[in-house]
Design a protein around this motif. Structure first.
Motif, mmCIF file in Angstrom:
data_model
loop_
_atom_site.group_PDB
_atom_site.id
_atom_site.type_symbol
_atom_site.label_atom_id
_atom_site.label_comp_id
_atom_site.label_asym_id
_atom_site.label_seq_id
_atom_site.Cartn_x
_atom_site.Cartn_y
_atom_site.Cartn_z
ATOM 1 N N GLU A 1 -25.942 -62.561 8.862
ATOM 2 C CA GLU A 1 -25.179 -61.422 8.335
ATOM 3 C C GLU A 1 -25.891 -60.082 8.524
ATOM 4 N N ASP A 2 -27.074 -60.107 9.140
ATOM 5 C CA ASP A 2 -27.834 -58.867 9.320
ATOM 6 C C ASP A 2 -27.536 -58.101 10.604
ATOM 7 N N PRO A 3 -26.946 -58.687 11.622
ATOM 8 C CA PRO A 3 -26.695 -57.933 12.846
ATOM 9 C C PRO A 3 -25.839 -56.703 12.591
ATOM 10 N N ALA A 4 -26.282 -55.575 13.132
ATOM 11 C CA ALA A 4 -25.596 -54.301 12.928
ATOM 12 C C ALA A 4 -26.350 -53.237 13.707
ATOM 13 N N THR A 5 -25.752 -52.074 13.743
ATOM 14 C CA THR A 5 -26.490 -50.908 14.181
ATOM 15 C C THR A 5 -27.129 -50.299 12.941
ATOM 16 N N TYR A 6 -28.416 -50.078 13.004
ATOM 17 C CA TYR A 6 -29.174 -49.563 11.868
ATOM 18 C C TYR A 6 -29.464 -48.078 12.089
ATOM 19 N N TYR A 7 -29.186 -47.306 11.043
ATOM 20 C CA TYR A 7 -29.314 -45.859 11.117
ATOM 21 C C TYR A 7 -30.318 -45.337 10.105
ATOM 22 N N CYS A 8 -31.059 -44.361 10.516
ATOM 23 C CA CYS A 8 -31.943 -43.617 9.623
ATOM 24 C C CYS A 8 -31.243 -42.322 9.212
ATOM 25 N N HIS A 9 -31.352 -41.984 7.940
ATOM 26 C CA HIS A 9 -30.724 -40.773 7.415
ATOM 27 C C HIS A 9 -31.747 -40.047 6.554
ATOM 28 N N ALA A 10 -31.986 -38.802 6.866
ATOM 29 C CA ALA A 10 -32.917 -37.975 6.097
ATOM 30 C C ALA A 10 -32.134 -36.943 5.306
ATOM 31 N N THR A 11 -32.330 -36.936 3.990
ATOM 32 C CA THR A 11 -31.629 -35.974 3.122
ATOM 33 C C THR A 11 -32.666 -35.081 2.435
ATOM 34 N N PRO A 12 -32.382 -33.774 2.360
ATOM 35 C CA PRO A 12 -33.396 -32.854 1.841
ATOM 36 C C PRO A 12 -33.689 -33.061 0.358
ATOM 37 N N ALA A 13 -34.952 -33.048 0.015
ATOM 38 C CA ALA A 13 -35.336 -33.128 -1.390
ATOM 39 C C ALA A 13 -35.127 -31.789 -2.084
#
Length: 117
Positions: A88-100
Motif C-alpha cells: 500500500e506504500d507505492p506512490a509519488t512522494y512529495y516534499c512540501h516546505a511551509t514557512p514558519a
C-alpha cells in the motif's frame, strides 16, 4: 527557489528506501517540512511532518513505526526513511516546505516509489 526530492526506486515488499528533500535558494531552517504521497486515483495525503527546529514530529497512522522523518538545517535538507515497505506504500512522494514565519511555500515535483516482488 525550490525543493527537489530524490531517492525513489522500485523495492521488494519489506524493503527500505530513504528519500531526500533538498532546498535551494532559500533557508529550509525557517520552514516546516511535510512529506506527502499520492497514489494513482487517490488523494494526496500527508504522511509525516517536522517543525522548523525539529521539535515536533507527526506521522500518519499508516506509516507510524515504519517511516522516520528527519532534517539537517545546516545541510538545507530533510529526509524520509522508509522501512518495511508494503504493497500500500507505492506512490509519488512529495516534499512540501511551509514557512514558519512568513514567505511562500514550496512543493517538489515528487519522486516515485514502487513496491513489488
Amino acid at each position: 527557489a525550490q525543493v527537489v526530492e530524490s531517492g525513489g526506486d522500485k523495492v521488494q515488499p519489506g524493503g527500505s528506501l530513504k528519500l531526500s528533500c533538498v532546498a535551494s535558494d532559500f533557508l529550509l531552517r525557517n520552514y516546516h517540512v511535510q512529506w506527502y504521497r499520492q497514489a494513482p486515483g487517490k488523494q494526496r495525503e500527508m504522511i509525516a511532518s517536522i517543525t522548523y527546529l525539529g521539535g515536533n514530529i507527526f506521522y500518519a497512522d499508516s506509516v507510524k513505526g515504519r517511516f522516520t522523518i528527519s532534517r539537517d538545517n545546516d545541510a538545507n535538507a530533510a529526509w524520509l526513511e522508509m522501512t518495511e515497505l508494503k504493497s500500500e506504500d507505492p506512490a509519488t512522494y512529495y516534499c512540501h516546505a511551509t514557512p514558519a514565519f512568513q514567505g511562500l511555500d514550496y512543493w517538489g515535483k515528487g519522486t516515485l516509489v514502487t513496491v513489488s516482488p
